[in-house]
Write a protein that holds these residues in place. Structure first.
Motif, PDB file in Angstrom:
ATOM      1  N   LEU A  30      33.715  -3.351  40.744  1.00 28.28           N
ATOM      2  CA  LEU A  30      33.475  -3.710  39.351  1.00 28.28           C
ATOM      3  C   LEU A  30      34.552  -4.676  38.858  1.00 28.28           C
ATOM      4  CD1 LEU A  30      31.781  -3.212  36.795  1.00 28.28           C
ATOM      5  CD2 LEU A  30      33.318  -1.331  36.243  1.00 28.28           C
ATOM      6  N   GLU A  83      25.984  -3.700  38.296  1.00 27.39           N
ATOM      7  CA  GLU A  83      27.073  -2.787  37.953  1.00 27.39           C
ATOM      8  C   GLU A  83      27.883  -3.334  36.782  1.00 27.39           C
ATOM      9  OE1 GLU A  83      30.815  -0.411  40.087  1.00 27.39           O
ATOM     10  OE2 GLU A  83      30.123  -2.317  40.927  1.00 27.39           O
ATOM     11  N   ALA A  84      28.189  -4.612  36.814  1.00 27.81           N
ATOM     12  CA  ALA A  84      28.962  -5.236  35.739  1.00 27.81           C
ATOM     13  C   ALA A  84      28.155  -5.269  34.441  1.00 27.81           C
ATOM     14  CB  ALA A  84      29.385  -6.646  36.139  1.00 27.81           C
TER      15      ALA A  84
END
Length: 247
Positions: A7, A208-209
Motif C-alpha cells: 500500500l 488496495e490504494a
C-alpha cells in the motif's frame, strides 16, 4: 487502518508522498500570509494522510484546478483534491466527497439577469476558470450561452470585467470577495450547482490504494477532522459532505 508495504508503495512509489494542491480554490488552499507557505483544508488532510502512511509529504502546488488534475494524470503527483467529474473520472479514481461547495453566478449590478435559469440564453457569455469543475459542468449543461475561459479561477472576475462578458461563474466565496473588491457587481440568488470535492489518485495505483483512500476520507469526516479544518481556517460557503452510506 493498517498500512502494508504494498500500500505504501502504491501511494508513494518514489519514496515521498506528493500531494497536488490547487491554490485556485480559496476554500481548500491558499498561501499563509505569515510565511508564504501553502495552507488550508486540503493541506491539513494531505499531512494527515502522509502521517497515516508513515511517509514524508511533498506539496506540489498549482494555481488552477486543471493543472492540479493534470499533475496527477502525468505522474507529477501521487494524489490530489478534485471536484468529482465524469471526464476526470476516466483516469482518476475518486473517493466520496469530503466537502460540498456552492457554485454561483456573478453579474453586473445593471444586468437584466435576475435568476440562474435566465443565464442559458443566446448572447450570454459565461466566464469560467479553464479546466475547473465549473468549466467541465457548464460546458455540458449550457445549451445556448457560450463559455469564455479565464486562465485560472481566481482570475475569472477580472477576465469577465476586462472582456465585458455577461456572467462570471465560480466558487461563491471567491465571487463574493471579488464583488466587494471591484464593486458594481452582484451574485444571482441561490446556486447553479454543488461541487462535490473529493480526493483522488490514478486508477492504475490499484484497488488496495483506492479502497484505503476512500476509507480514509470517511474517517476524516466521521472524526470531525474536516469540520475542524474548515473552522480552523475560517472557511465559509462550504460544508462537510455526508458520510457515505454503507452498502
Amino acid at each position: 487502518m493498517s498500512v502494508s508495504a504494498s500500500l505504501r508503495q502504491a501511494f508513494a512509489p518514489y519514496g515521498c508522498l506528493r500531494a497536488s494542491i490547487n491554490l485556485g480554490n480559496p476554500i481548500l488552499a491558499g498561501l499563509d500570509p505569515a510565511n508564504g507557505k501553502p495552507c488550508g483544508v486540503s493541506v491539513d488532510i494531505a499531512r494527515a494522510l502522509a502521517e497515516r502512511l508513515g511517509v514524508e509529504l511533498e506539496l506540489v502546488v498549482w494555481d488552477a484546478a486543471g493543472k492540479s488534475v493534470e499533475a496527477v494524470q502525468l505522474d507529477q503527483a501521487d494524489f490530489g483534491f478534485f471536484a468529482i467529474d465524469p471526464k476526470r473520472g476516466e483516469q482518476i479514481a475518486f473517493t466520496d466527497a469530503y466537502v460540498l461547495i456552492e457554485g454561483a453566478y456573478l453579474v453586473s449590478e445593471h444586468s437584466s439577469l435576475r435568476s440562474n435559469e435566465e443565464v442559458d440564453r443566446p448572447g450570454t457569455r459565461v466566464t469560467v476558470g479553464k479546466g475547473s469543475a465549473y468549466d467541465l459542468y457548464l460546458s455540458r449543461e449550457l445549451q445556448q450561452a457560450s463559455i469564455e475561459r479565464a486562465p485560472t479561477s481566481p482570475a475569472v472576475v477580472e477576465h469577465f470585467l476586462t472582456h465585458g462578458h455577461e456572467v462570471a461563474a465560480g466558487v461563491r466565496q471567491q465571487l463574493e470577495a471579488d464583488a466587494l473588491r471591484f464593486g458594481g457587481l452582484r451574485l444571482l440568488p441561490g446556486r447553479f450547482m454543488v461541487i462535490r470535492q473529493a480526493m483522488g489518485l490514478l486508477r492504475n495505483r490499484g484497488d488496495e490504494a483506492q479502497s484505503f483512500l476512500a476509507g480514509f476520507v470517511e474517517e476524516m469526516k466521521a472524526s470531525g477532522f474536516v469540520a475542524d479544518a474548515l473552522n480552523r481556517h475560517g472557511i465559509k460557503g462550504a460544508s462537510v459532505a455526508p458520510l457515505q452510506e454503507a452498502g
